[in-house]
Design a protein around this motif. Structure first.
Motif, PDB file in Angstrom:
ATOM      1  N   LEU A  11       0.908  -1.294  -0.113  1.00 48.79           N
ATOM      2  CA  LEU A  11       0.052   0.079  -0.060  1.00 48.79           C
ATOM      3  C   LEU A  11       0.997   1.321   0.079  1.00 48.79           C
ATOM      4  N   LEU A  12       2.070   1.213   0.732  1.00 45.86           N
ATOM      5  CA  LEU A  12       2.999   2.323   0.737  1.00 45.86           C
ATOM      6  C   LEU A  12       3.377   2.471  -0.630  1.00 45.86           C
ATOM      7  N   ILE A  13       3.914   1.469  -1.164  1.00 47.62           N
ATOM      8  CA  ILE A  13       4.474   1.897  -2.728  1.00 47.62           C
ATOM      9  C   ILE A  13       3.470   2.244  -3.599  1.00 47.62           C
ATOM     10  N   ALA A  14       2.354   1.669  -3.360  1.00 45.06           N
ATOM     11  CA  ALA A  14       0.958   2.371  -4.294  1.00 45.06           C
ATOM     12  C   ALA A  14       0.840   3.693  -4.082  1.00 45.06           C
ATOM     13  N   CYS A  15       0.819   4.032  -3.076  1.00 41.07           N
ATOM     14  CA  CYS A  15       0.607   5.498  -2.651  1.00 41.07           C
ATOM     15  C   CYS A  15       1.981   6.518  -3.265  1.00 41.07           C
ATOM     16  N   LEU A  16       3.074   5.852  -3.314  1.00 43.51           N
ATOM     17  CA  LEU A  16       4.204   6.444  -3.720  1.00 43.51           C
ATOM     18  C   LEU A  16       4.165   6.529  -5.455  1.00 43.51           C
ATOM     19  N   VAL A  17       3.723   5.736  -5.653  1.00 41.18           N
ATOM     20  CA  VAL A  17       3.455   5.421  -7.341  1.00 41.18           C
ATOM     21  C   VAL A  17       2.580   6.393  -7.681  1.00 41.18           C
ATOM     22  N   ALA A  18       1.367   6.334  -6.891  1.00 37.22           N
ATOM     23  CA  ALA A  18       0.154   7.463  -7.386  1.00 37.22           C
ATOM     24  C   ALA A  18       0.746   8.855  -7.050  1.00 37.22           C
ATOM     25  N   ALA A  19       1.567   9.097  -5.886  1.00 37.28           N
ATOM     26  CA  ALA A  19       2.045  10.559  -6.063  1.00 37.28           C
ATOM     27  C   ALA A  19       2.897  10.974  -7.164  1.00 37.28           C
ATOM     28  N   CYS A  20       3.778   9.871  -7.655  1.00 34.82           N
ATOM     29  CA  CYS A  20       4.518  10.238  -8.892  1.00 34.82           C
ATOM     30  C   CYS A  20       3.649  10.320 -10.088  1.00 34.82           C
ATOM     31  N   ALA A  21       2.497   9.562 -10.022  1.00 36.48           N
ATOM     32  CA  ALA A  21       1.273   9.764 -11.020  1.00 36.48           C
ATOM     33  C   ALA A  21       0.835  11.330 -11.304  1.00 36.48           C
ATOM     34  N   PHE A  22       0.676  11.679  -9.643  1.00 36.34           N
ATOM     35  CA  PHE A  22       0.032  13.303  -9.884  1.00 36.34           C
ATOM     36  C   PHE A  22       1.008  14.123 -10.561  1.00 36.34           C
ATOM     37  N   GLU A  23       2.351  13.804 -10.006  1.00 37.75           N
ATOM     38  CA  GLU A  23       3.436  14.826 -10.842  1.00 37.75           C
ATOM     39  C   GLU A  23       3.718  14.643 -12.024  1.00 37.75           C
ATOM     40  N   PHE A  24       3.283  13.495 -12.608  1.00 36.95           N
ATOM     41  CA  PHE A  24       3.356  13.031 -13.958  1.00 36.95           C
ATOM     42  C   PHE A  24       2.293  13.924 -14.760  1.00 36.95           C
ATOM     43  N   VAL A  25       0.963  13.768 -14.205  1.00 37.84           N
ATOM     44  CA  VAL A  25      -0.144  14.591 -14.763  1.00 37.84           C
ATOM     45  C   VAL A  25       0.169  15.954 -14.545  1.00 37.84           C
ATOM     46  N   ASN A  26       0.854  16.586 -13.685  1.00 40.59           N
ATOM     47  CA  ASN A  26       1.183  17.987 -13.397  1.00 40.59           C
ATOM     48  C   ASN A  26       2.001  18.354 -14.543  1.00 40.59           C
ATOM     49  N   GLY A  27       2.991  17.438 -14.871  1.00 32.66           N
ATOM     50  CA  GLY A  27       3.710  17.680 -16.056  1.00 32.66           C
ATOM     51  C   GLY A  27       3.045  17.948 -17.263  1.00 32.66           C
ATOM     52  N   PHE A  28       2.160  17.138 -17.838  1.00 32.09           N
ATOM     53  CA  PHE A  28       1.449  17.227 -18.899  1.00 32.09           C
ATOM     54  C   PHE A  28       0.340  18.367 -18.902  1.00 32.09           C
ATOM     55  N   HIS A  29      -0.077  18.486 -17.713  1.00 33.60           N
ATOM     56  CA  HIS A  29      -1.102  19.522 -17.480  1.00 33.60           C
ATOM     57  C   HIS A  29      -0.584  21.083 -17.354  1.00 33.60           C
ATOM     58  N   ASP A  30       0.161  21.216 -16.186  1.00 35.37           N
ATOM     59  CA  ASP A  30       0.842  22.371 -15.874  1.00 35.37           C
ATOM     60  C   ASP A  30       1.880  23.106 -16.837  1.00 35.37           C
ATOM     61  N   THR A  31       2.914  21.871 -17.195  1.00 41.33           N
ATOM     62  CA  THR A  31       3.987  22.399 -17.576  1.00 41.33           C
ATOM     63  C   THR A  31       3.959  22.613 -19.207  1.00 41.33           C
ATOM     64  N   ALA A  32       2.668  22.273 -19.895  1.00 45.68           N
ATOM     65  CA  ALA A  32       2.412  22.393 -21.127  1.00 45.68           C
ATOM     66  C   ALA A  32       2.518  23.789 -21.150  1.00 45.68           C
ATOM     67  N   ASN A  33       2.008  24.608 -20.293  1.00 48.42           N
ATOM     68  CA  ASN A  33       1.848  26.251 -20.343  1.00 48.42           C
ATOM     69  C   ASN A  33       3.423  26.806 -20.627  1.00 48.42           C
ATOM     70  N   ALA A  34       4.304  26.126 -20.150  1.00 55.18           N
ATOM     71  CA  ALA A  34       5.947  26.768 -20.443  1.00 55.18           C
ATOM     72  C   ALA A  34       6.029  26.649 -21.901  1.00 55.18           C
ATOM     73  N   VAL A  35       5.528  25.421 -22.786  1.00 62.03           N
ATOM     74  CA  VAL A  35       6.075  25.522 -23.823  1.00 62.03           C
ATOM     75  C   VAL A  35       5.188  25.591 -24.922  1.00 62.03           C
TER      76      VAL A  35
END
Length: 468
Positions: A11-35
């Protein structure tokens, strides 16, 4: 690992993977503004732009410090929510991650530049508020002081972005004689070299500062997970010896002995009493210990709680006009507390790397939808070189200033507002696309309440179905 049962470790590993997934989504959601501007103006090819932006996001996370990350951690008093039941920590982090990801993916799917910052903060607040509804939860579950600072920063960002870009466009029109910068980009040809260099520079700045601010939110999220599920291992910085804080503790105690409690109000007396209670608690933990191996593992979380409570109560004492301490004593108290907090405010390098990689990969994958919205759909005219450069320069300055102050900033909100300001500067308020502006505004307005409801409901559900 960490003394956890195998299924809890999963469960801890699943939560950490989900947190990285959130940051991954942040990348193609928020960072798209920069490019958006460099791609839309043909300054860089898409694959070059996203790799370049991903690299500078990576650097931003690694070098941006952890002030914003700790601001995210302290929105939610984990010390109030976490107890000996590890499932309670899992319920907390699982609910806030899922609430934020559901909203992020939904708004990305419809091409709406909604804020990942708002989604995460709304989810954290939702969990805190939901906790207060549980039987026997007498502690405050939201740090409303920190939430107020965060809210002001997120609300004022778009206003400044909109206003400053209008001023920037006015200055460009007034002082730049070469009118090529005000033309609509050619569909196939890149702009003149000097314009390309400006746009690349502004893209780089937004990407770097996005990593140093929004990337830190991912760091804060992972630290919430680690502290919430494995508090005895991650409550304090493993790179430091807790026994080294005893000198700072002695200085704090010496200053507090000089406070004349007879002069204080009842609130200030209570704060002084609480400080002495926490310093006594730390003294009892440290007494007779000569090396770190002698400290019980579960004492690390008790040390963390005492340090954070000390800091909160010290703010009351230092802010009171009835506390008669010299400037030197106040400085000694402030420095001593800051040194002690250095043991609780940290992030392992592995966390920084995980967030950096997740943010960078997300940037390289899902940028198309947001780029089209930024370039064509906010205003009634296509984005010009001047609009792109001025918007990104203002956004970079705003995000960088917030990072220095340790406050979160929404790249999406600031840059979208700046683009809108550039459209207004060109041809007035009627130059905005009313339908798209309404859709973006609606997404902004709904982000906090929807994510609060999502994460709060999920938290109560998880607490109900998990072992008590």
């Amino acid at each position: 690992m960490f003394g956890l049962e195998p299924h809890v470790l999963l469960l801890l590993i699943a939560c950490l993977v989900a947190a990285c997934a959130f940051e991954f989504v942040n990348g193609f959601h928020d960072t798209a503004n920069a490019v958006a501007t460099v791609i839309y103006t043909n300054t860089l090819r898409p694959w070059v732009a996203v790799i370049w932006s991903a690299f500078w996001n990576f650097i931003g996370v690694l070098t941006g410090g952890i002030a914003v990350a700790m601001g995210i951690v302290y929105l939610l008093p984990v010390e109030s929510l976490v107890d000996q039941n590890v499932y309670h920590g899992i319920a907390m982090v699982g609910a806030l991650i899922m609430g934020a990801i559901i909203w992020n993916v939904g708004t990305w799917y419809y091409g709406l530049p909604s804020s990942s910052s708002h989604a995460l903060i709304g989810s954290i607040l939702g969990v805190g508020i939901a906790f207060s509804f549980l039987p026997g939860s007498n502690n405050a579950a939201v740090n409303w002081s920190k939430a107020g600072e965060t809210g002001v920063a997120l609300l004022t960002g778009p206003l400044f972005g909109f206003s400053l870009t209008i001023i920037m466009m006015f200055l460009l029109k007034r002082f730049v004689k070469n009118k090529a910068i005000f033309k609509e980009p050619h569909k196939r040809k890149p702009p003149p070299l000097w314009i390309r260099l400006i746009l690349i520079a502004t893209c780089t700045l937004v990407s770097y500062f996005h990593g140093s601010n929004d990337g830190q939110k991912g760091v804060g999220l992972i630290m919430l997970i680690l502290i919430g599920i494995v508090p005895t291992y991650f409550a304090l910085d493993h790179g430091k010896n807790p026994l080294d804080m005893r000198d700072s503790l002695v200085k704090v105690e010496q200053v507090m002995q000089k406070v004349n409690v007879m002069e204080l109000s009842s609130k200030d007396r209570e704060a002084v009493a609480n400080i002495k209670q926490q310093t006594n608690s730390l003294d009892s933990i440290f007494v007779g210990k000569t090396e770190v191996a002698q400290l019980p593992q579960n004492a690390r979380f008790e040390i963390r709680k005492a340090i954070l409570l000390l800091n909160n109560q010290a703010k009351t004492v230092l802010g009171s006009d009835k506390v008669s301490l010299s400037t030197a004593d106040r400085e000694t108290l402030t420095v001593g507390l800051a040194n002690m907090k250095g043991f609780t405010d940290y992030a392992p390098w592995q966390v920084l790397v995980a967030v950096s990689v997740s943010l960078g990969l997300g940037t390289m994958i899902g940028w198309q939808r947001i780029v089209k919205t930024i370039g064509e759909r906010i205003g009634k005219e296509h984005l010009t070189y001047a609009q792109g450069a001025s918007s990104e320069l203002v956004a970079a300055a705003m995000i960088g200033a917030n990072t220095q102050l340790g406050l979160p900033a929404s790249t999406t909100h600031v840059l979208s507002s700046a683009i809108a300001g550039s459209m207004v500067a060109n041809r007035g308020i009627k130059n905005l696309n009313p339908q798209m502006v309404r859709n973006i505004a609606l997404a902004w307005v709904l982000t906090l309440p929807v994510t609060m409801a999502l994460s709060g409901g999920l938290f109560l559900l998880f607490r109900a179905i998990m072992p008590s």
